[in-house]
Design a protein around this motif. Structure first.
Motif, short mmCIF file in Angstrom:
data_model
loop_
_atom_site.label_atom_id
_atom_site.label_comp_id
_atom_site.label_asym_id
_atom_site.label_seq_id
_atom_site.Cartn_x
_atom_site.Cartn_y
_atom_site.Cartn_z
N CYS A 1 0.83 -1.21 0.00
CA CYS A 1 0.00 0.00 0.00
C CYS A 1 0.86 1.26 0.00
O CYS A 1 0.55 2.24 -0.70
N LEU A 2 1.95 1.24 0.78
CA LEU A 2 2.84 2.39 0.84
C LEU A 2 3.47 2.66 -0.52
O LEU A 2 3.46 3.79 -1.02
N GLU A 3 4.02 1.62 -1.13
CA GLU A 3 4.66 1.77 -2.44
C GLU A 3 3.63 2.21 -3.48
O GLU A 3 3.90 3.10 -4.29
N LYS A 4 2.48 1.58 -3.46
CA LYS A 4 1.43 1.88 -4.44
C LYS A 4 0.97 3.33 -4.34
O LYS A 4 0.84 4.04 -5.35
N ASP A 5 0.74 3.80 -3.11
CA ASP A 5 0.26 5.17 -2.91
C ASP A 5 1.25 6.20 -3.46
O ASP A 5 0.87 7.16 -4.14
N GLU B 1 1.50 5.97 -7.38
CA GLU B 1 0.31 6.53 -8.01
C GLU B 1 0.28 8.05 -7.88
O GLU B 1 -0.18 8.74 -8.80
N ALA B 2 0.80 8.55 -6.77
CA ALA B 2 0.85 10.01 -6.57
C ALA B 2 1.79 10.66 -7.59
O ALA B 2 1.66 11.86 -7.86
N HIS B 3 2.71 9.87 -8.14
CA HIS B 3 3.64 10.40 -9.15
C HIS B 3 3.20 10.02 -10.56
O HIS B 3 4.00 10.12 -11.51
N GLY B 4 1.96 9.58 -10.70
CA GLY B 4 1.40 9.37 -12.03
C GLY B 4 1.54 7.99 -12.62
O GLY B 4 1.19 7.78 -13.79
N PHE B 5 2.03 7.03 -11.85
CA PHE B 5 2.18 5.67 -12.37
C PHE B 5 0.90 4.87 -12.17
O PHE B 5 0.15 5.08 -11.21
N GLU B 6 0.68 3.91 -13.06
CA GLU B 6 -0.36 2.91 -12.87
C GLU B 6 0.30 1.72 -12.19
O GLU B 6 1.36 1.26 -12.62
N VAL B 7 -0.30 1.22 -11.12
CA VAL B 7 0.35 0.19 -10.30
C VAL B 7 -0.46 -1.10 -10.30
O VAL B 7 -1.66 -1.10 -10.04
N LEU B 8 0.22 -2.21 -10.58
CA LEU B 8 -0.35 -3.55 -10.48
C LEU B 8 0.32 -4.25 -9.31
O LEU B 8 1.51 -4.03 -9.05
N CYS B 9 -0.41 -5.10 -8.59
CA CYS B 9 0.13 -5.73 -7.39
C CYS B 9 -0.09 -7.24 -7.42
O CYS B 9 -1.11 -7.73 -7.90
#
Length: 230
Positions: free
Chosen positions: A16-20, A23-31
């Motif tokens: 969650c930390l990495e994803k947040d 995403e705040a820097h504009g990346f789309e995140v898959l987990c």
């Protein structure tokens, strides 16, 4: 940026930390919360970079890294709570581009992700009008296809290993310090660990020695750094 980052991590809080932050820097995140699931995503989705935990259920991070390298050269950043030097060397030896130790600063993580993505993008967008083939005796480095042949035998290198050898071969009279190479190949200074350079140099040497152990193409200049041996 709209680039897909794959996080393979079994700790939900860290995910969650990495994803947040990403995403705040504009990346789309898959987990993915295990190695097998993460590997399947890496095979089927066009991701730009992988953040890979070392200790994973079903398939550990080193094995995942090794398997990804069989079909992709995208940047892989290992994330681990282990600080042991052997563990770091192991990870880089399996084809990882970088290594981050928990706990880490989220801003440092994002900075490293961006640095590796920028580096990879520059490599894949290289102007093909430039001289694309380096030939030195029995060594051929094709920068366009990113393939290396030694005594007509093709050797598989990771992105960073390729960049190291190509950089040294293009500048045979230049002694590069570890800091020079860290800045030039990894594109950052203060965040970097120069042992990363040492590990990658050793891996390049091992692969070349496997073809011809009578030739030392990379010389260590003691107290200075490394130089290509003409």
């Amino acid at each position: 940026m709209n680039k897909k980052i794959l996080i393979i991590e079994d700790d939900e809080n860290i995910t969650c930390l990495e994803k947040d932050y990403l995403e705040a820097h504009g990346f789309e995140v898959l987990c993915a919360n295990n190695g097998l699931k993460g590997l399947e995503i890496a095979k089927t989705v066009n991701v730009a970079l992988v953040l890979l935990d070392v200790m994973l259920p079903s398939l550990n991070g080193l094995e995942v890294c090794k398997k990804i390298r069989e079909f992709s050269n995208i940047p892989i950043l290992l994330v681990s709570a282990k600080k042991d030097e052997f563990d770091k060397i192991n990870g880089l030896g399996f084809g990882a581009d970088d290594y981050i130790v928990k706990p880490f600063s989220p801003s440092e993580l994002v900075a490293r992700v961006i640095a590796h993505l920028n580096r990879y993008e520059r490599l894949t967008n290289t102007d093909l009008k430039d001289s694309s083939v380096i030939r030195i005796d029995n060594l051929k480095i094709d920068k366009k296809s990113r393939r290396i042949f030694f005594h007509d035998t093709e050797i598989t290198f990771t992105n960073k290993e390729f960049d190291l050898l190509a950089t040294l071969a293009e500048n045979p009279d230049t002694v590069f310090t570890k800091e020079d190479l860290l800045s030039k190949i990894w594109n950052y200074d203060s965040m970097g660990d120069t042992s990363t350079v040492t590990v990658h140099i050793n891996r390049v040497r091992e692969k070349l020695f496997a073809v011809d152990n009578n030739v030392e193409l990379i010389n260590t200049v003691w107290g200075k750094g490394y130089r290509f041996n003409k």
